[in-house]
Design a protein around this motif. Structure first.
Motif, PDB file in Angstrom:
ATOM      1  N   GLU A   1       0.833  -1.205   0.000  1.00 38.84           N
ATOM      2  CA  GLU A   1       0.000   0.000   0.000  1.00 38.84           C
ATOM      3  C   GLU A   1       0.865   1.252   0.000  1.00 38.84           C
ATOM      4  O   GLU A   1       0.566   2.233  -0.694  1.00 38.84           O
ATOM      5  N   GLY A   2       1.947   1.216   0.767  1.00 37.50           N
ATOM      6  CA  GLY A   2       2.806   2.386   0.885  1.00 37.50           C
ATOM      7  C   GLY A   2       3.451   2.797  -0.414  1.00 37.50           C
ATOM      8  O   GLY A   2       3.725   3.981  -0.644  1.00 37.50           O
ATOM      9  N   THR A   3       3.690   1.835  -1.295  1.00 38.91           N
ATOM     10  CA  THR A   3       4.303   2.157  -2.582  1.00 38.91           C
ATOM     11  C   THR A   3       3.272   2.457  -3.658  1.00 38.91           C
ATOM     12  O   THR A   3       3.621   2.785  -4.790  1.00 38.91           O
ATOM     13  N   GLY A   4       1.980   2.316  -3.337  1.00 37.40           N
ATOM     14  CA  GLY A   4       0.930   2.705  -4.267  1.00 37.40           C
ATOM     15  C   GLY A   4       0.446   1.597  -5.181  1.00 37.40           C
ATOM     16  O   GLY A   4      -0.151   1.873  -6.223  1.00 37.40           O
ATOM     17  N   PHE A   5       0.655   0.333  -4.793  1.00 38.28           N
ATOM     18  CA  PHE A   5       0.272  -0.774  -5.666  1.00 38.28           C
ATOM     19  C   PHE A   5      -1.041  -1.439  -5.263  1.00 38.28           C
ATOM     20  O   PHE A   5      -1.409  -2.464  -5.838  1.00 38.28           O
ATOM     21  N   LEU A   6      -1.748  -0.875  -4.290  1.00 36.29           N
ATOM     22  CA  LEU A   6      -3.035  -1.449  -3.908  1.00 36.29           C
ATOM     23  C   LEU A   6      -4.193  -0.529  -4.261  1.00 36.29           C
ATOM     24  O   LEU A   6      -5.310  -0.713  -3.782  1.00 36.29           O
ATOM     25  N   GLY A   7      -3.939   0.452  -5.100  1.00 38.33           N
ATOM     26  CA  GLY A   7      -5.006   1.321  -5.577  1.00 38.33           C
ATOM     27  C   GLY A   7      -5.489   0.847  -6.921  1.00 38.33           C
ATOM     28  O   GLY A   7      -6.091  -0.213  -7.072  1.00 38.33           O
ATOM     29  N   ALA A   8      -5.163   1.640  -7.947  1.00 37.28           N
ATOM     30  CA  ALA A   8      -5.584   1.309  -9.304  1.00 37.28           C
ATOM     31  C   ALA A   8      -4.928   0.029  -9.811  1.00 37.28           C
ATOM     32  O   ALA A   8      -5.424  -0.604 -10.745  1.00 37.28           O
TER      33      ALA A   8
ATOM     34  N   ASP B   1      -5.672  -4.990  -9.098  1.00 34.93           N
ATOM     35  CA  ASP B   1      -6.057  -6.173  -9.872  1.00 34.93           C
ATOM     36  C   ASP B   1      -4.875  -6.836 -10.553  1.00 34.93           C
ATOM     37  O   ASP B   1      -5.006  -7.930 -11.121  1.00 34.93           O
ATOM     38  N   GLU B   2      -3.692  -6.211 -10.496  1.00 36.96           N
ATOM     39  CA  GLU B   2      -2.479  -6.794 -11.075  1.00 36.96           C
ATOM     40  C   GLU B   2      -1.709  -7.645 -10.073  1.00 36.96           C
ATOM     41  O   GLU B   2      -0.751  -8.329 -10.433  1.00 36.96           O
ATOM     42  N   VAL B   3      -2.128  -7.589  -8.812  1.00 37.71           N
ATOM     43  CA  VAL B   3      -1.311  -8.143  -7.728  1.00 37.71           C
ATOM     44  C   VAL B   3      -1.842  -9.500  -7.280  1.00 37.71           C
ATOM     45  O   VAL B   3      -3.048  -9.698  -7.145  1.00 37.71           O
ATOM     46  N   TYR B   4      -0.925 -10.430  -7.029  1.00 41.07           N
ATOM     47  CA  TYR B   4      -1.271 -11.720  -6.436  1.00 41.07           C
ATOM     48  C   TYR B   4      -1.283 -11.584  -4.915  1.00 41.07           C
ATOM     49  O   TYR B   4      -0.308 -11.123  -4.322  1.00 41.07           O
ATOM     50  N   HIS B   5      -2.380 -12.012  -4.293  1.00 37.50           N
ATOM     51  CA  HIS B   5      -2.530 -11.911  -2.839  1.00 37.50           C
ATOM     52  C   HIS B   5      -2.677 -13.302  -2.240  1.00 37.50           C
ATOM     53  O   HIS B   5      -3.514 -14.090  -2.681  1.00 37.50           O
ATOM     54  N   LEU B   6      -1.857 -13.617  -1.241  1.00 42.93           N
ATOM     55  CA  LEU B   6      -1.960 -14.873  -0.517  1.00 42.93           C
ATOM     56  C   LEU B   6      -2.816 -14.618   0.721  1.00 42.93           C
ATOM     57  O   LEU B   6      -2.322 -14.160   1.758  1.00 42.93           O
ATOM     58  N   GLU B   7      -4.099 -14.875   0.598  1.00 41.28           N
ATOM     59  CA  GLU B   7      -5.055 -14.488   1.640  1.00 41.28           C
ATOM     60  C   GLU B   7      -4.766 -15.172   2.975  1.00 41.28           C
ATOM     61  O   GLU B   7      -4.923 -14.555   4.040  1.00 41.28           O
ATOM     62  N   ALA B   8      -4.384 -16.441   2.950  1.00 39.03           N
ATOM     63  CA  ALA B   8      -4.168 -17.177   4.202  1.00 39.03           C
ATOM     64  C   ALA B   8      -3.067 -16.552   5.053  1.00 39.03           C
ATOM     65  O   ALA B   8      -3.101 -16.639   6.285  1.00 39.03           O
ATOM     66  N   ASP B   9      -2.098 -15.914   4.393  1.00 38.24           N
ATOM     67  CA  ASP B   9      -0.970 -15.310   5.112  1.00 38.24           C
ATOM     68  C   ASP B   9      -1.014 -13.788   5.090  1.00 38.24           C
ATOM     69  O   ASP B   9      -0.173 -13.145   5.731  1.00 38.24           O
ATOM     70  N   ASP B  10      -1.952 -13.219   4.339  1.00 40.33           N
ATOM     71  CA  ASP B  10      -2.048 -11.776   4.129  1.00 40.33           C
ATOM     72  C   ASP B  10      -0.715 -11.196   3.672  1.00 40.33           C
ATOM     73  O   ASP B  10      -0.199 -10.217   4.214  1.00 40.33           O
ATOM     74  N   LEU B  11      -0.148 -11.841   2.655  1.00 39.69           N
ATOM     75  CA  LEU B  11       1.086 -11.395   2.026  1.00 39.69           C
ATOM     76  C   LEU B  11       0.833 -11.213   0.531  1.00 39.69           C
ATOM     77  O   LEU B  11      -0.052 -11.853  -0.044  1.00 39.69           O
ATOM     78  N   TYR B  12       1.633 -10.339  -0.075  1.00 33.84           N
ATOM     79  CA  TYR B  12       1.497 -10.060  -1.498  1.00 33.84           C
ATOM     80  C   TYR B  12       2.778 -10.437  -2.231  1.00 33.84           C
ATOM     81  O   TYR B  12       3.887 -10.220  -1.730  1.00 33.84           O
ATOM     82  N   LEU B  13       2.611 -11.008  -3.429  1.00 31.52           N
ATOM     83  CA  LEU B  13       3.745 -11.222  -4.323  1.00 31.52           C
ATOM     84  C   LEU B  13       4.035  -9.910  -5.042  1.00 31.52           C
ATOM     85  O   LEU B  13       3.130  -9.307  -5.632  1.00 31.52           O
ATOM     86  N   VAL B  14       5.281  -9.462  -5.001  1.00 31.00           N
ATOM     87  CA  VAL B  14       5.624  -8.164  -5.578  1.00 31.00           C
ATOM     88  C   VAL B  14       5.648  -8.238  -7.106  1.00 31.00           C
ATOM     89  O   VAL B  14       5.961  -9.275  -7.686  1.00 31.00           O
ATOM     90  N   GLY B  15       5.298  -7.125  -7.731  1.00 29.51           N
ATOM     91  CA  GLY B  15       5.444  -7.006  -9.179  1.00 29.51           C
ATOM     92  C   GLY B  15       6.758  -6.376  -9.567  1.00 29.51           C
ATOM     93  O   GLY B  15       7.121  -6.309 -10.742  1.00 29.51           O
TER      94      GLY B  15
ATOM     95  N   LEU C   1       0.799   7.293 -15.998  1.00 29.51           N
ATOM     96  CA  LEU C   1       1.678   7.160 -14.838  1.00 29.51           C
ATOM     97  C   LEU C   1       0.998   6.332 -13.761  1.00 29.51           C
ATOM     98  O   LEU C   1      -0.224   6.368 -13.614  1.00 29.51           O
ATOM     99  N   GLY C   2       1.783   5.615 -12.984  1.00 35.60           N
ATOM    100  CA  GLY C   2       1.248   4.995 -11.789  1.00 35.60           C
ATOM    101  C   GLY C   2       0.912   6.058 -10.763  1.00 35.60           C
ATOM    102  O   GLY C   2       1.346   7.218 -10.872  1.00 35.60           O
ATOM    103  N   SER C   3       0.140   5.693  -9.749  1.00 33.74           N
ATOM    104  CA  SER C   3      -0.309   6.682  -8.775  1.00 33.74           C
ATOM    105  C   SER C   3       0.839   7.343  -8.035  1.00 33.74           C
ATOM    106  O   SER C   3       0.739   8.506  -7.627  1.00 33.74           O
ATOM    107  N   SER C   4       1.973   6.643  -7.864  1.00 28.25           N
ATOM    108  CA  SER C   4       3.089   7.181  -7.087  1.00 28.25           C
ATOM    109  C   SER C   4       4.013   8.080  -7.905  1.00 28.25           C
ATOM    110  O   SER C   4       4.731   8.905  -7.343  1.00 28.25           O
ATOM    111  N   ALA C   5       4.040   7.901  -9.208  1.00 28.02           N
ATOM    112  CA  ALA C   5       5.016   8.595 -10.051  1.00 28.02           C
ATOM    113  C   ALA C   5       4.564  10.011 -10.382  1.00 28.02           C
ATOM    114  O   ALA C   5       3.433  10.237 -10.808  1.00 28.02           O
ATOM    115  N   ALA C   6       5.489  10.960 -10.215  1.00 23.83           N
ATOM    116  CA  ALA C   6       5.239  12.340 -10.635  1.00 23.83           C
ATOM    117  C   ALA C   6       5.764  12.577 -12.046  1.00 23.83           C
ATOM    118  O   ALA C   6       5.359  13.513 -12.729  1.00 23.83           O
ATOM    119  N   ARG C   7       6.694  11.708 -12.469  1.00 24.47           N
ATOM    120  CA  ARG C   7       7.198  11.737 -13.848  1.00 24.47           C
ATOM    121  C   ARG C   7       7.849  10.385 -14.132  1.00 24.47           C
ATOM    122  O   ARG C   7       8.433   9.772 -13.234  1.00 24.47           O
TER     123      ARG C   7
END
Length: 421
Positions: free
Chosen positions: A202-209, A212-226, A323-329
């Protein structure tokens, strides 16, 4: 998240940024209103709590005649404080929601519009004239034993693969070459985890728009990074880092995973757009005033790496709506694929200003020793499968072999070409 002072001091700038991204500019107004509501609610809560403390002291000092009325008021205040505390907590939730809807404020000069509204900044290298009809990288790779797509699909499904033989060697060579270059420029090499907690994602801005690109391991509440950008950004979360000697730079290697949602039927052949790949990512922490210059440095290092691989490419200034939500350029380097007769994205570098660091609580001390929010930047040095695809496509020869660029040969034990024999 953006600095709330930007909304308070220059609302129109934030509105214009949202509009340039193709987002509703009213989200900026909603953030301003939520900020004001939260400050009002917090002020009311703190005022009532102070009054409650005074009432408690007054009860202790009151005469028997005064005590009943004061106790009744203290009881009323307890209820009012509880309600005000709940209102302040809800206002905080509302502010967080409104804050998440406003993306990083784009920098001056970023072109407005969407995916097709980029500005081409330069072309580097000559587009080759092959003198024969070029083959797609997937056909070349299968014929030369670089990868096995059919068995990748059998084992893991579509958009998976095995790198085999020289393909596996190519990956290791490219990673080592990228790491060697990064280390020569002062980057600290890091092997980064591919699984992260929600706060890093969330802090890097990958849980907004991009959720739907992210793999989530619900049982452990962990995410595979892109991208290892996520782990590298979280590396110093909640810390005050030392930037007195200049930027702190890391080169992170990790496996990366993307669902590629919305890309049905797009780039289905080969290893250009896949669900899993390995990547070397540059990541920088610096002072905000140094971020623009650092962004250009990251771009130059990407260009240097592509030049060593003898790949013709162009550099584009990505439009705000892409641009992704975090990028200004963001600058992309797109490599020429002869088989497709077009440029394809191979690397990118983004200036995220203070957007990620504010969310993750990453600070540095200024010349007066006062903590300030740091800036973060990232840049792909080598996305392995796309780079292999580009090498096969750009350096293919008439007899079906593929020439290895000179700079890569020492990392491949001196191999000069890949051929069927």
């Amino acid at each position: 998240m953006i600095d709330l002072r930007e909304v308070r001091d220059d609302l129109e700038k934030v509105r214009a940024s949202q509009q340039a991204r193709g987002l509703d500019p009213a989200t900026a107004d909603e953030l301003r209103d939520a900020d004001e509501a939260r400050r009002t609610a917090l002020s009311a809560f703190e005022s009532l709590r102070a009054e409650q403390k005074q009432a408690g002291q007054a009860v202790k000092k009151a005469s028997p005649e005064e005590r009943p009325a004061l106790l009744e008021r203290a009881k009323e205040l307890a209820g009012e404080v509880k309600a005000a505390e709940a209102a302040a907590a809800q206002a905080e939730v509302d502010l967080r929601e409104a804050h998440a809807a406003v993306h990083n404020v784009v920098l001056d000069g970023v072109p407005a519009g969407g995916e097709d509204d980029f500005v081409e900044l330069e072309k580097v290298g000559q587009i080759p004239r092959l003198g024969f009809t070029p083959k797609d990288h997937d056909e070349i790779g299968e014929a030369l034993g670089v990868f096995d797509l059919a068995r990748g699909a059998k084992v893991s499904g579509s958009r998976f693969y095995f790198l085999t033989g020289i393909g596996a060697q190519l990956e290791l060579a490219l990673v080592n070459m990228a790491m060697a270059q990064a280390a020569s420029y002062g980057f600290t090499p890091i092997i980064a985890p591919a699984l992260v907690r929600p706060d890093a994602m969330e802090g890097t801005g990958f849980l907004g728009a991009h959720a739907d690109e992210v793999y989530h391991l619900e049982a452990d509440d962990l995410y595979l990074v892109g991208t290892s950008e996520v782990a590298l950004a979280g590396f110093h979360s909640g810390e005050i880092i030392d930037l007195s000697a200049g930027p702190t730079r890391y080169a992170g290697f990790s496996s990366c995973f993307r669902r590629e949602a919305g890309s049905y039927g797009k780039d289905t052949k080969g290893v250009f757009r896949v669900h899993w790949f390995d990547k070397v990512e540059m990541f920088t922490y610096c002072k905000p005033e140094d971020a623009a210059a650092e962004h250009r440095r990251l771009l130059e290092w990407e260009k240097e790496f592509l030049g060593k691989l003898e790949l013709p490419f162009r550099v584009i200034d990505v439009a705000a709506g892409d641009l992704g939500s975090s990028a200004a350029r963001k600058f992309d380097c797109e490599v020429w694929f002869p088989s497709q007769q077009r440029y394809r994205e191979l690397t990118s570098t983004s200036n995220c200003t203070t957007y990620q660091a504010r969310r993750l609580g990453i600070r540095y001390r200024d010349e007066n020793g006062k903590p300030q929010i740091a800036a973060t930047l990232n840049g792909t040095l080598c996305a392995v499968t796309r780079t292999i695809a580009a090498l096969l496509d750009a350096h293919q020869q008439a007899d079906g072999s593929v020439r290895i660029p000179e700079a890569l040969r020492p990392f491949l034990g001196g191999i000069e070409e890949i051929s069927a024999k």
